[in-house]
Write a protein that holds these residues in place. Sequence first.
Motif, PDB file in Angstrom:
ATOM      1  N   MET A   1       0.827  -1.201   0.000  1.00 38.04           N
ATOM      2  CA  MET A   1       0.000   0.000   0.000  1.00 38.04           C
ATOM      3  C   MET A   1       0.863   1.252   0.000  1.00 38.04           C
ATOM      4  SD  MET A   1      -3.044  -1.066   2.646  1.00 38.04           S
ATOM      5  CE  MET A   1      -3.788   0.556   2.512  1.00 38.04           C
ATOM      6  N   LEU A   2       1.960   1.192   0.753  1.00 37.49           N
ATOM      7  CA  LEU A   2       2.852   2.345   0.804  1.00 37.49           C
ATOM      8  C   LEU A   2       3.468   2.610  -0.567  1.00 37.49           C
ATOM      9  CD1 LEU A   2       4.340   4.527   2.362  1.00 37.49           C
ATOM     10  CD2 LEU A   2       6.073   2.816   2.968  1.00 37.49           C
ATOM     11  N   VAL A   3       3.884   1.527  -1.237  1.00 35.86           N
ATOM     12  CA  VAL A   3       4.465   1.676  -2.573  1.00 35.86           C
ATOM     13  C   VAL A   3       3.441   2.254  -3.533  1.00 35.86           C
ATOM     14  CG1 VAL A   3       5.427   0.416  -4.544  1.00 35.86           C
ATOM     15  CG2 VAL A   3       6.154  -0.157  -2.219  1.00 35.86           C
ATOM     16  N   ALA A   4       2.218   1.759  -3.446  1.00 36.20           N
ATOM     17  CA  ALA A   4       1.158   2.257  -4.324  1.00 36.20           C
ATOM     18  C   ALA A   4       0.880   3.736  -4.057  1.00 36.20           C
ATOM     19  CB  ALA A   4      -0.111   1.435  -4.125  1.00 36.20           C
ATOM     20  N   ALA A   5       0.886   4.118  -2.788  1.00 39.30           N
ATOM     21  CA  ALA A   5       0.635   5.517  -2.437  1.00 39.30           C
ATOM     22  C   ALA A   5       1.735   6.418  -2.974  1.00 39.30           C
ATOM     23  CB  ALA A   5       0.527   5.652  -0.917  1.00 39.30           C
ATOM     24  N   VAL A   6       2.973   5.949  -2.858  1.00 37.86           N
ATOM     25  CA  VAL A   6       4.094   6.735  -3.375  1.00 37.86           C
ATOM     26  C   VAL A   6       3.981   6.887  -4.884  1.00 37.86           C
ATOM     27  CG1 VAL A   6       6.600   6.737  -3.720  1.00 37.86           C
ATOM     28  CG2 VAL A   6       5.647   6.162  -1.481  1.00 37.86           C
ATOM     29  N   ALA A   7       3.610   5.791  -5.567  1.00 38.91           N
ATOM     30  CA  ALA A   7       3.481   5.834  -7.026  1.00 38.91           C
ATOM     31  C   ALA A   7       2.384   6.807  -7.452  1.00 38.91           C
ATOM     32  CB  ALA A   7       3.199   4.431  -7.563  1.00 38.91           C
ATOM     33  N   VAL A   8       1.288   6.790  -6.748  1.00 34.05           N
ATOM     34  CA  VAL A   8       0.184   7.714  -7.065  1.00 34.05           C
ATOM     35  C   VAL A   8       0.626   9.156  -6.834  1.00 34.05           C
ATOM     36  CG1 VAL A   8      -2.100   8.496  -6.319  1.00 34.05           C
ATOM     37  CG2 VAL A   8      -1.660   6.046  -6.658  1.00 34.05           C
ATOM     38  N   GLY A   9       1.294   9.405  -5.706  1.00 27.64           N
ATOM     39  CA  GLY A   9       1.764  10.764  -5.414  1.00 27.64           C
ATOM     40  C   GLY A   9       2.752  11.255  -6.462  1.00 27.64           C
ATOM     41  N   TRP A  10       3.634  10.365  -6.910  1.00 25.02           N
ATOM     42  CA  TRP A  10       4.611  10.746  -7.929  1.00 25.02           C
ATOM     43  C   TRP A  10       3.912  11.077  -9.250  1.00 25.02           C
ATOM     44  CZ3 TRP A  10       8.979  12.768  -8.628  1.00 25.02           C
ATOM     45  CH2 TRP A  10       9.729  12.597  -9.799  1.00 25.02           C
ATOM     46  N   GLN A  11       2.933  10.290  -9.614  1.00 27.42           N
ATOM     47  CA  GLN A  11       2.188  10.550 -10.854  1.00 27.42           C
ATOM     48  C   GLN A  11       1.460  11.890 -10.784  1.00 27.42           C
ATOM     49  OE1 GLN A  11       2.430   8.860 -13.498  1.00 27.42           O
ATOM     50  NE2 GLN A  11       0.609   9.149 -14.782  1.00 27.42           N
ATOM     51  N   LEU A  12       0.860  12.174  -9.634  1.00 28.52           N
ATOM     52  CA  LEU A  12       0.161  13.457  -9.484  1.00 28.52           C
ATOM     53  C   LEU A  12       1.139  14.624  -9.504  1.00 28.52           C
ATOM     54  CD1 LEU A  12      -2.387  12.412  -6.705  1.00 28.52           C
ATOM     55  CD2 LEU A  12      -2.948  13.068  -9.068  1.00 28.52           C
ATOM     56  N   HIS A  13       2.338  14.401  -8.975  1.00 27.90           N
ATOM     57  CA  HIS A  13       3.351  15.455  -8.994  1.00 27.90           C
ATOM     58  C   HIS A  13       3.843  15.714 -10.420  1.00 27.90           C
ATOM     59  CE1 HIS A  13       6.890  17.812  -7.925  1.00 27.90           C
ATOM     60  NE2 HIS A  13       7.629  16.978  -8.642  1.00 27.90           N
ATOM     61  N   ARG A  14       4.048  14.641 -11.171  1.00 25.84           N
ATOM     62  CA  ARG A  14       4.566  14.802 -12.537  1.00 25.84           C
ATOM     63  C   ARG A  14       3.515  15.375 -13.478  1.00 25.84           C
ATOM     64  NH1 ARG A  14       8.906  12.334 -14.415  1.00 25.84           N
ATOM     65  NH2 ARG A  14       7.890  11.571 -16.310  1.00 25.84           N
ATOM     66  N   TYR A  15       2.269  15.075 -13.192  1.00 22.06           N
ATOM     67  CA  TYR A  15       1.191  15.558 -14.066  1.00 22.06           C
ATOM     68  C   TYR A  15       0.167  16.283 -13.197  1.00 22.06           C
ATOM     69  CZ  TYR A  15       3.395  12.193 -17.156  1.00 22.06           C
ATOM     70  OH  TYR A  15       4.308  11.498 -17.906  1.00 22.06           O
ATOM     71  N   PRO A  16       0.485  17.513 -12.778  1.00 20.28           N
ATOM     72  CA  PRO A  16      -0.384  18.224 -11.828  1.00 20.28           C
ATOM     73  C   PRO A  16      -1.690  18.683 -12.486  1.00 20.28           C
ATOM     74  CG  PRO A  16       1.360  19.671 -12.612  1.00 20.28           C
ATOM     75  CD  PRO A  16       1.654  18.322 -13.188  1.00 20.28           C
ATOM     76  N   GLY A  17      -2.666  18.941 -11.626  1.00 18.17           N
ATOM     77  CA  GLY A  17      -3.936  19.447 -12.132  1.00 18.17           C
ATOM     78  C   GLY A  17      -5.120  18.641 -11.669  1.00 18.17           C
ATOM     79  N   GLY A  18      -4.846  17.480 -11.101  1.00 22.26           N
ATOM     80  CA  GLY A  18      -5.961  16.657 -10.626  1.00 22.26           C
ATOM     81  C   GLY A  18      -5.870  15.237 -11.143  1.00 22.26           C
ATOM     82  N   TRP A  19      -6.728  14.403 -10.566  1.00 26.45           N
ATOM     83  CA  TRP A  19      -6.690  12.959 -10.850  1.00 26.45           C
ATOM     84  C   TRP A  19      -6.921  12.655 -12.319  1.00 26.45           C
ATOM     85  CZ3 TRP A  19      -5.643   9.015  -7.457  1.00 26.45           C
ATOM     86  CH2 TRP A  19      -5.874   7.700  -7.922  1.00 26.45           C
ATOM     87  N   LYS A  20      -7.905  13.328 -12.933  1.00 29.65           N
ATOM     88  CA  LYS A  20      -8.254  12.957 -14.307  1.00 29.65           C
ATOM     89  C   LYS A  20      -7.134  13.277 -15.277  1.00 29.65           C
ATOM     90  CE  LYS A  20     -10.649  17.281 -15.533  1.00 29.65           C
ATOM     91  NZ  LYS A  20     -11.910  17.830 -16.090  1.00 29.65           N
ATOM     92  N   TYR A  21      -6.383  14.352 -14.973  1.00 32.80           N
ATOM     93  CA  TYR A  21      -5.268  14.684 -15.873  1.00 32.80           C
ATOM     94  C   TYR A  21      -4.066  13.755 -15.659  1.00 32.80           C
ATOM     95  CZ  TYR A  21      -7.922  18.945 -16.604  1.00 32.80           C
ATOM     96  OH  TYR A  21      -8.925  19.837 -16.904  1.00 32.80           O
TER      97      TYR A  21
END
Length: 240
Positions: A1-21
């Motif tokens: 779960m921690l790895v998944a959370a980090v991956a999600v946070g990294w994706q949101l950081h690289r592509y800012p603007g919200g979940w759909k983007y």
Amino acid sequence: MLVAAVAVGWQLHRYPGGWKYAFGNEHDAARRDLQTARGALRGLERTAQKELSGARAAVEAATASHRRRVRDAELHVAHLREPGRGGYRAELGPLALYEYVLDVQTDEWRADLPLHEIAVRAEHSPTAGHVYLVGPDGRQHLMTYPVAEVGEEQVRTFVVDVHNAIAGAKAFQRERPSLLRQAEADLRRVRTDTTEQTKARLHLDAVTARQSGDTRIPQARQALDAAHDRWHALTGSRPS
């Protein structure tokens, strides 16, 4: 779960603007556009940095190699100027044989005798072995080894070792002046031979100059800025 959370946070950081983007399929093309621009710049920067680091490392290696060669040549000259004792060879009671000296340590006599200036011979009686040592001053000294403590073969072997070392030391003394002249000439040559350093520095200068004039990285940065602009126009957020 921690790895998944980090991956999600990294994706949101690289592509800012919200979940759909960051994750929506409808924005795959926009994410690929941004990723392509990022990858192009990073690839060029990575290649340039690797080339520059290699050129700098070559200069450091050539400099270190030159220092080692100079140090080795200096040590060789120093050895010929002041040979010292040389390597350890053997010992018998108060006598210790080295490559260039015979070390004597008795209650009456303590000295390092240059091998090329002495002579030695052995005699034996039923009860003892006798080593006769002629010092540099011409005086003769007697070392006695009771058979019960030191066998005849051990005494004879040591005296043979001393004889051979004396022959080697005399040959070294004869050759030392010419060896020293050659070693000093080699040291001068090694000190002034900076060919490899010069080649390495010229290569580094050439790499630096070529990279300074290379327009691909500035163009890739401009392309990434343009991709950032497009993402900002789409999402209202600008990537870092």
